[in-house]
Write a protein that holds these residues in place. Structure first.
Motif, PDB file in Angstrom:
ATOM      1  N   THR A  13     118.040   6.979  25.277  1.00  0.00           N
ATOM      2  CA  THR A  13     117.563   7.626  24.063  1.00  0.00           C
ATOM      3  C   THR A  13     116.339   6.888  23.526  1.00  0.00           C
ATOM      4  OG1 THR A  13     118.990   6.287  22.659  1.00  0.00           O
ATOM      5  CG2 THR A  13     119.889   8.352  23.489  1.00  0.00           C
ATOM      6  N   PHE A  14     115.663   7.545  22.619  1.00  0.00           N
ATOM      7  CA  PHE A  14     114.488   6.938  21.999  1.00  0.00           C
ATOM      8  C   PHE A  14     114.859   5.675  21.233  1.00  0.00           C
ATOM      9  CE2 PHE A  14     111.871   6.453  18.190  1.00  0.00           C
ATOM     10  CZ  PHE A  14     110.605   6.343  18.744  1.00  0.00           C
ATOM     11  N   ALA A  18     113.398   1.903  21.705  1.00  0.00           N
ATOM     12  CA  ALA A  18     112.739   1.241  20.573  1.00  0.00           C
ATOM     13  C   ALA A  18     113.405  -0.098  20.261  1.00  0.00           C
ATOM     14  CB  ALA A  18     112.782   2.155  19.346  1.00  0.00           C
ATOM     15  N   GLN A 211     105.351   7.352  22.709  1.00  0.00           N
ATOM     16  CA  GLN A 211     106.671   7.398  22.077  1.00  0.00           C
ATOM     17  C   GLN A 211     106.990   8.789  21.549  1.00  0.00           C
ATOM     18  OE1 GLN A 211     106.731   4.292  19.132  1.00  0.00           O
ATOM     19  NE2 GLN A 211     106.317   2.669  20.637  1.00  0.00           N
ATOM     20  N   TYR A 214     107.803  10.928  24.511  1.00  0.00           N
ATOM     21  CA  TYR A 214     109.130  10.571  25.026  1.00  0.00           C
ATOM     22  C   TYR A 214     110.222  11.125  24.122  1.00  0.00           C
ATOM     23  CZ  TYR A 214     112.830   7.664  27.034  1.00  0.00           C
ATOM     24  OH  TYR A 214     113.980   7.228  27.650  1.00  0.00           O
ATOM     25  N   LEU A 215     109.981  11.093  22.827  1.00  0.00           N
ATOM     26  CA  LEU A 215     110.966  11.634  21.885  1.00  0.00           C
ATOM     27  C   LEU A 215     111.140  13.135  22.063  1.00  0.00           C
ATOM     28  CD1 LEU A 215     112.792  11.073  19.412  1.00  0.00           C
ATOM     29  CD2 LEU A 215     110.802  11.499  17.972  1.00  0.00           C
ATOM     30  N   ASP A 217     110.830  14.727  24.845  1.00  0.00           N
ATOM     31  CA  ASP A 217     111.184  15.012  26.249  1.00  0.00           C
ATOM     32  C   ASP A 217     110.017  15.580  27.040  1.00  0.00           C
ATOM     33  OD1 ASP A 217     113.740  14.077  25.872  1.00  0.00           O
ATOM     34  OD2 ASP A 217     114.563  16.051  25.408  1.00  0.00           O
ATOM     35  N   TYR A 222     108.090   5.669  28.528  1.00  0.00           N
ATOM     36  CA  TYR A 222     108.111   5.316  27.112  1.00  0.00           C
ATOM     37  C   TYR A 222     106.809   4.657  26.669  1.00  0.00           C
ATOM     38  CZ  TYR A 222     109.743   3.323  22.702  1.00  0.00           C
ATOM     39  OH  TYR A 222     109.876   2.991  21.378  1.00  0.00           O
TER      40      TYR A 222
END
Length: 393
Positions: A13-14, A18, A211, A214-215, A217, A222
């Motif tokens: 997951t994001f 992070a 980011q 990536y969040l 999809d 990342y």
């Protein structure tokens, strides 16, 4: 998309990514704070703080190299059960009815990918930290020069020796080299001060773009570094987590078999290897404990400072006792609104500052001008100590 809690799928997951990315900065803050506290009692630790970037880069070099060698993941990623996998795109050509399709496969990291991963994880952050330090110094120097002027030019422009140009003729070669080195250093600092904001803004912009993608999809990378290396970060399977310990033991047994020399030398080398293995095994637990200890101490001292800086409200002190009436002074009337001098209701009430008793302004002005004292207490007073009251109580 945002809350893939429970480990569904191999894509982290994001929030996991992070947290893994922010862990080194939290670890550095914890170590710096701990060394700063210890340096209050051990002054020699200030030398370590003077070379903070170098010591932290060396520590992370050891940790990242060991982690990538044993688990195919960075130090922070291994704590979250993540692994790095090389991306390979296999093109499958089916028959004419099915068309063509691309399939992404993952494999273990190669040696050059591990080396480049160390460069992106340790070397580049080190240079970024040094550039940030140089930029801050240059900005402070520019601000100081704008406020106070350039001290070098101010003192160099004036000839205090009175010897004209003779003072500049006797310049040694070492002084010239030092001045050249200083001018080159200042020039580099000015270049860094002009270029660093653009480089920092570009880096942060690319990091934010990756980011965000990536969040949403839209990409499996990342960061820009992972994209440049062609590496995906995936969740480790249960079998991989179980095989990690056996893999580490195999690597260490091979290292012990490579020892050469007489028996006593092998014993010493084996003891050193055992100590290094113990340090590396407990490094993760110890450093994470340091992070939690830092957060706890930060909260403790912050709450203590807030309590100390909070304004303390004390109850008002009791009023002082009224001054005593002199035996030869004018007695006070029972009604507080009556002037003791004229025995009439006060007009333009005024107070004598030395005693606090209130009279008519005309009455007290005449009395104090003549006798230089308070009518009731007989304390010395002047007309300058008479104060007009605008609200009669």
């Amino acid at each position: 998309m945002l809350f893939q809690v429970g480990g569904q799928g191999t894509r982290p997951t994001f929030f996991e990514m992070a947290a893994a990315q922010q862990l080194p900065s939290s670890l550095r803050a914890a170590l710096t704070y701990s060394l700063g506290v210890l340096a209050l009692r051990r002054p020699f630790l200030h030398r370590v703080l003077d070379y903070e970037d170098e010591f932290f880069a060396l520590l992370m070099l050891v940790l990242e190299t060991h982690s990538l060698r044993t688990t195919d993941a960075s130090f922070s990623e291994s704590l979250y059960g993540l692994r790095r996998r090389a991306v390979m795109i296999r093109i499958k050509k089916e028959n004419s009815h099915s068309g063509a399709g691309d399939k992404i496969l993952h494999s273990g990291l190669e040696k050059h990918q591990k080396v480049l991963s160390v460069v992106f994880l340790v070397v580049l952050p080190y240079f970024k930290s040094k550039l940030h330090t140089i930029y801050n110094k240059e900005r402070e120097a520019t601000l100081q020069a704008s406020l106070w002027g350039n001290s070098d030019e101010r003192f160099d422009d004036t000839d205090y020796s009175g010897g004209g140009d003779n003072s500049f003729v006797s310049t040694s070669g070492s002084d010239r080299e030092a001045s050249t080195r200083t001018s080159l250093k200042k020039r580099v600092q000015k270049i860094v001060g002009a270029c660093y904001p653009w480089l920092h803004a570009g880096h942060e912009g690319l990091a934010f773009a990756y980011q965000l993608l990536y969040l949403l999809d839209a990409t499996g990378f990342y960061s820009l570094g992972l994209h440049a290396l062609g590496i995906h970060v995936c969740r480790a399977t249960g079998q991989e987590l179980m095989d990690t310990s056996s893999r580490i033991s195999t690597i260490r047994s091979r290292e012990r078999e490579r020892l050469r020399g007489p028996p006593w030398l092998k014993t010493v080398q084996g003891a050193l290897l055992s100590c290094s293995y113990a340090v590396l095994d407990y490094a993760q637990t110890g450093l994470i404990a340091a992070v939690f200890f830092f957060k706890m101490m930060e909260w403790w001292y912050q709450s203590a400072e807030e309590r100390m800086s909070a304004p303390t409200v004390y109850p008002p002190p009791p009023p002082p006792p009224p001054p005593k009436v002199a035996r030869e002074g004018i007695p006070l009337p029972p009604d507080r609104t009556i002037c003791p001098l004229c025995s009439q209701k006060r007009a333009n009430p005024s107070v004598v500052a030395v005693s606090g008793f209130v009279y008519c302004y005309a009455c007290v002005f005449k009395y104090v001008s003549q006798y230089k004292r308070c009518p009731v207490t007989l304390m010395p007073a002047t007309v300058d100590q008479i104060r007009r009251l605008f609200h009669d109580v």
